[in-house]
Motif scaffolding. Sequence first.
Motif, PDB file in Angstrom:
ATOM      1  N   GLY A  57     -37.629 -13.275  -5.918  1.00  0.00           N
ATOM      2  CA  GLY A  57     -38.475 -12.424  -7.194  1.00  0.00           C
ATOM      3  C   GLY A  57     -38.095 -10.778  -7.391  1.00  0.00           C
ATOM      4  O   GLY A  57     -38.990 -10.186  -8.044  1.00  0.00           O
ATOM      5  N   ILE A  58     -36.824 -10.359  -7.560  1.00  0.00           N
ATOM      6  CA  ILE A  58     -36.595  -8.687  -7.699  1.00  0.00           C
ATOM      7  C   ILE A  58     -36.219  -8.958  -8.820  1.00  0.00           C
ATOM      8  O   ILE A  58     -35.841  -9.313  -9.252  1.00  0.00           O
ATOM      9  N   ASP A  59     -36.772  -8.107  -9.562  1.00  0.00           N
ATOM     10  CA  ASP A  59     -36.425  -7.624 -11.511  1.00  0.00           C
ATOM     11  C   ASP A  59     -34.780  -6.831 -11.151  1.00  0.00           C
ATOM     12  O   ASP A  59     -34.731  -7.123 -12.030  1.00  0.00           O
ATOM     13  N   ILE A  60     -34.958  -5.726 -10.764  1.00  0.00           N
ATOM     14  CA  ILE A  60     -33.522  -4.945 -10.786  1.00  0.00           C
ATOM     15  C   ILE A  60     -32.715  -5.161  -9.998  1.00  0.00           C
ATOM     16  O   ILE A  60     -33.015  -5.033  -8.841  1.00  0.00           O
ATOM     17  N   VAL A  61     -31.625  -6.550 -10.232  1.00  0.00           N
ATOM     18  CA  VAL A  61     -30.961  -6.303  -8.854  1.00  0.00           C
ATOM     19  C   VAL A  61     -29.303  -5.525  -8.965  1.00  0.00           C
ATOM     20  O   VAL A  61     -29.272  -4.649  -9.440  1.00  0.00           O
ATOM     21  N   ILE A 121     -29.678  -4.477 -14.716  1.00  0.00           N
ATOM     22  CA  ILE A 121     -28.070  -4.061 -13.135  1.00  0.00           C
ATOM     23  C   ILE A 121     -28.768  -3.104 -12.365  1.00  0.00           C
ATOM     24  O   ILE A 121     -28.953  -1.005 -13.376  1.00  0.00           O
ATOM     25  N   LYS A 122     -28.654  -2.169 -11.015  1.00  0.00           N
ATOM     26  CA  LYS A 122     -28.554  -1.175 -10.437  1.00  0.00           C
ATOM     27  C   LYS A 122     -27.244  -0.737 -10.069  1.00  0.00           C
ATOM     28  O   LYS A 122     -27.200  -1.890  -9.482  1.00  0.00           O
ATOM     29  N   TRP A 123     -26.412  -0.001 -10.473  1.00  0.00           N
ATOM     30  CA  TRP A 123     -25.580   0.172  -9.674  1.00  0.00           C
ATOM     31  C   TRP A 123     -25.604   1.692  -8.887  1.00  0.00           C
ATOM     32  O   TRP A 123     -25.959   2.561  -9.011  1.00  0.00           O
ATOM     33  N   ALA A 124     -25.375   1.688  -7.027  1.00  0.00           N
ATOM     34  CA  ALA A 124     -25.204   2.815  -5.858  1.00  0.00           C
ATOM     35  C   ALA A 124     -24.310   3.270  -5.628  1.00  0.00           C
ATOM     36  O   ALA A 124     -22.834   2.589  -5.865  1.00  0.00           O
ATOM     37  N   LEU A 125     -23.656   4.362  -6.175  1.00  0.00           N
ATOM     38  CA  LEU A 125     -22.617   5.318  -5.833  1.00  0.00           C
ATOM     39  C   LEU A 125     -22.771   6.480  -5.466  1.00  0.00           C
ATOM     40  O   LEU A 125     -23.775   6.644  -4.561  1.00  0.00           O
ATOM     41  N   PRO A 126     -21.686   6.763  -3.884  1.00  0.00           N
ATOM     42  CA  PRO A 126     -22.679   7.786  -3.224  1.00  0.00           C
ATOM     43  C   PRO A 126     -22.357   9.002  -4.379  1.00  0.00           C
ATOM     44  O   PRO A 126     -21.958   9.096  -4.679  1.00  0.00           O
ATOM     45  N   GLY A 127     -23.430  10.052  -3.615  1.00  0.00           N
ATOM     46  CA  GLY A 127     -23.392  11.406  -4.049  1.00  0.00           C
ATOM     47  C   GLY A 127     -22.468  12.486  -4.099  1.00  0.00           C
ATOM     48  O   GLY A 127     -22.242  12.819  -2.532  1.00  0.00           O
ATOM     49  N   PRO A 128     -22.087  13.538  -4.829  1.00  0.00           N
ATOM     50  CA  PRO A 128     -21.113  14.461  -4.529  1.00  0.00           C
ATOM     51  C   PRO A 128     -21.701  15.489  -2.522  1.00  0.00           C
ATOM     52  O   PRO A 128     -20.090  15.077  -1.968  1.00  0.00           O
ATOM     53  N   ALA A 148     -19.491   6.646 -13.996  1.00  0.00           N
ATOM     54  CA  ALA A 148     -20.511   6.574 -13.668  1.00  0.00           C
ATOM     55  C   ALA A 148     -20.394   5.706 -15.529  1.00  0.00           C
ATOM     56  O   ALA A 148     -21.099   5.108 -16.043  1.00  0.00           O
ATOM     57  N   ARG A 149     -19.694   6.542 -16.683  1.00  0.00           N
ATOM     58  CA  ARG A 149     -19.605   6.427 -17.995  1.00  0.00           C
ATOM     59  C   ARG A 149     -19.356   4.947 -17.423  1.00  0.00           C
ATOM     60  O   ARG A 149     -19.131   3.750 -18.889  1.00  0.00           O
ATOM     61  N   GLU A 150     -18.109   4.689 -17.563  1.00  0.00           N
ATOM     62  CA  GLU A 150     -17.520   3.672 -17.282  1.00  0.00           C
ATOM     63  C   GLU A 150     -18.576   2.412 -17.006  1.00  0.00           C
ATOM     64  O   GLU A 150     -18.460   1.024 -17.044  1.00  0.00           O
ATOM     65  N   LEU A 151     -19.502   2.722 -15.842  1.00  0.00           N
ATOM     66  CA  LEU A 151     -20.007   1.801 -15.431  1.00  0.00           C
ATOM     67  C   LEU A 151     -21.391   1.468 -16.346  1.00  0.00           C
ATOM     68  O   LEU A 151     -21.459  -0.091 -16.490  1.00  0.00           O
ATOM     69  N   GLU A 152     -22.095   2.147 -16.668  1.00  0.00           N
ATOM     70  CA  GLU A 152     -22.840   2.058 -17.856  1.00  0.00           C
ATOM     71  C   GLU A 152     -21.815   1.479 -19.492  1.00  0.00           C
ATOM     72  O   GLU A 152     -22.530   0.878 -20.109  1.00  0.00           O
ATOM     73  N   ALA A 153     -20.898   1.558 -19.906  1.00  0.00           N
ATOM     74  CA  ALA A 153     -19.799   0.984 -20.600  1.00  0.00           C
ATOM     75  C   ALA A 153     -20.020  -1.037 -20.363  1.00  0.00           C
ATOM     76  O   ALA A 153     -19.875  -1.890 -20.885  1.00  0.00           O
ATOM     77  N   ALA A 154     -19.997  -0.705 -19.139  1.00  0.00           N
ATOM     78  CA  ALA A 154     -19.643  -2.280 -18.712  1.00  0.00           C
ATOM     79  C   ALA A 154     -21.761  -2.884 -18.261  1.00  0.00           C
ATOM     80  O   ALA A 154     -21.102  -3.800 -18.041  1.00  0.00           O
ATOM     81  N   GLY A 155     -22.573  -2.032 -19.103  1.00  0.00           N
ATOM     82  CA  GLY A 155     -23.650  -2.546 -18.827  1.00  0.00           C
ATOM     83  C   GLY A 155     -24.943  -2.817 -17.744  1.00  0.00           C
ATOM     84  O   GLY A 155     -25.875  -3.316 -17.837  1.00  0.00           O
ATOM     85  N   VAL A 156     -24.607  -1.643 -16.592  1.00  0.00           N
ATOM     86  CA  VAL A 156     -25.370  -0.886 -15.979  1.00  0.00           C
ATOM     87  C   VAL A 156     -25.944  -0.244 -16.588  1.00  0.00           C
ATOM     88  O   VAL A 156     -26.072   0.362 -17.300  1.00  0.00           O
ATOM     89  N   ASP A 157     -27.584  -0.519 -16.054  1.00  0.00           N
ATOM     90  CA  ASP A 157     -28.659   0.111 -16.634  1.00  0.00           C
ATOM     91  C   ASP A 157     -29.540   0.840 -16.083  1.00  0.00           C
ATOM     92  O   ASP A 157     -29.703   2.177 -16.373  1.00  0.00           O
ATOM     93  N   ILE A 158     -29.158   1.172 -14.459  1.00  0.00           N
ATOM     94  CA  ILE A 158     -29.511   2.411 -13.865  1.00  0.00           C
ATOM     95  C   ILE A 158     -28.012   3.087 -12.811  1.00  0.00           C
ATOM     96  O   ILE A 158     -27.703   1.428 -12.181  1.00  0.00           O
TER      97      ILE A 158
END
Length: 342
Positions: free
Chosen positions: A55-59, A127-134, A164-174
């Motif tokens: 039942g997770i909404d943002i996968v 979709i939420k995608w995680a990246l490490p911070g600087p 991040a820009r390419e992930l956004e273009a791939a359809g990532v929402d967060i």
Amino acid sequence: MTKLFPTSTAGSLPKPAWLAEPEKLWSPWKFEGDALAAAKQDALLLSLKEQEAAGIDIVSDGEQTRQHFVTTFIEHLDGVDFNQREVVKIRDRYDASVPTVVAEVSRPRAVFVEDAKFLRRHTTQPIKWALPGPMTMVDTLYDSHYKSREKLAWEFARILNQEARELEAAGVDIIQFDEPAFNVFFDEMNDWGVAALERAIEGLQCETAVHICYGYGIEANIEWKKTLGSEWRQYESSFPKLQQSGIDIISLECHNARVPIDLIGLLRGKKVMVGAIDVATHTIETPEEVAATLRKALEFVDADKLYPSTNCGMAPLPRAVARGKLQALAAAAERVRKEVAA
């Protein structure tokens, strides 16, 4: 998203035992080459379906294709030598053998974009995608080239922005940036850490998040937390700066933490990803326990800005335990959703 209290995970989910040794960070893969690539995709799909079933909404991808939330990204960059290693103290907490920055860092190709496209093809949910911070990337390396944590962080911010820009273009929402270092290096965070993070989100139209926490439920972190006193007020140093930043969502842990819940009030106006699941225990919370944490948070964050989540990643937990915790999170969110609607 328009749904009230959309649920998500803060980071990793346990890997199946056939892919890597379970309940362990940096666990070696059990396959190689094409077989490993196929196995990673199978695990990603399995993780997705378990999130949806719970039942997770943002996968998310559950970080099934990476051994570690920081080093897997770094190992795809030029300028970092993984054979030349030095021992450093990670976040002033524990010693680790880490790779060395030996030249100018760059990103020769996308790291996670194909994985994100694969995930996008298999779900219609956000979709939420995680990246490490600087700053956290800087803290996970030995730097023999730039000899400046700030300079290296700005270089990583530039590279992260490309990804991040390419992930956004791939359809990532967060797109979420993991910055546990913000909970340790307060002066640096305020001097240049948040600014570097804002460089990483430059030009993005999707929502952005930063996850700050007290770490995985591993022994080094558990022992460190015993030294922090009866109240964990470290967020007082980071929240004001983040409240003024361009980041959309701030993610933190609350359940079974000694974080005074009223500190969330320092983030007024931001969306808050409230950690309502304890990742440092195998005990599965009841929906009512999780709901109680969410109700407390609602005293300090508007209902339309509260996103129930886990405290941190759950890679070190057994799969059955993680699955039960996700189910409790979703059930609690639905319970509080009905209360607010009534």
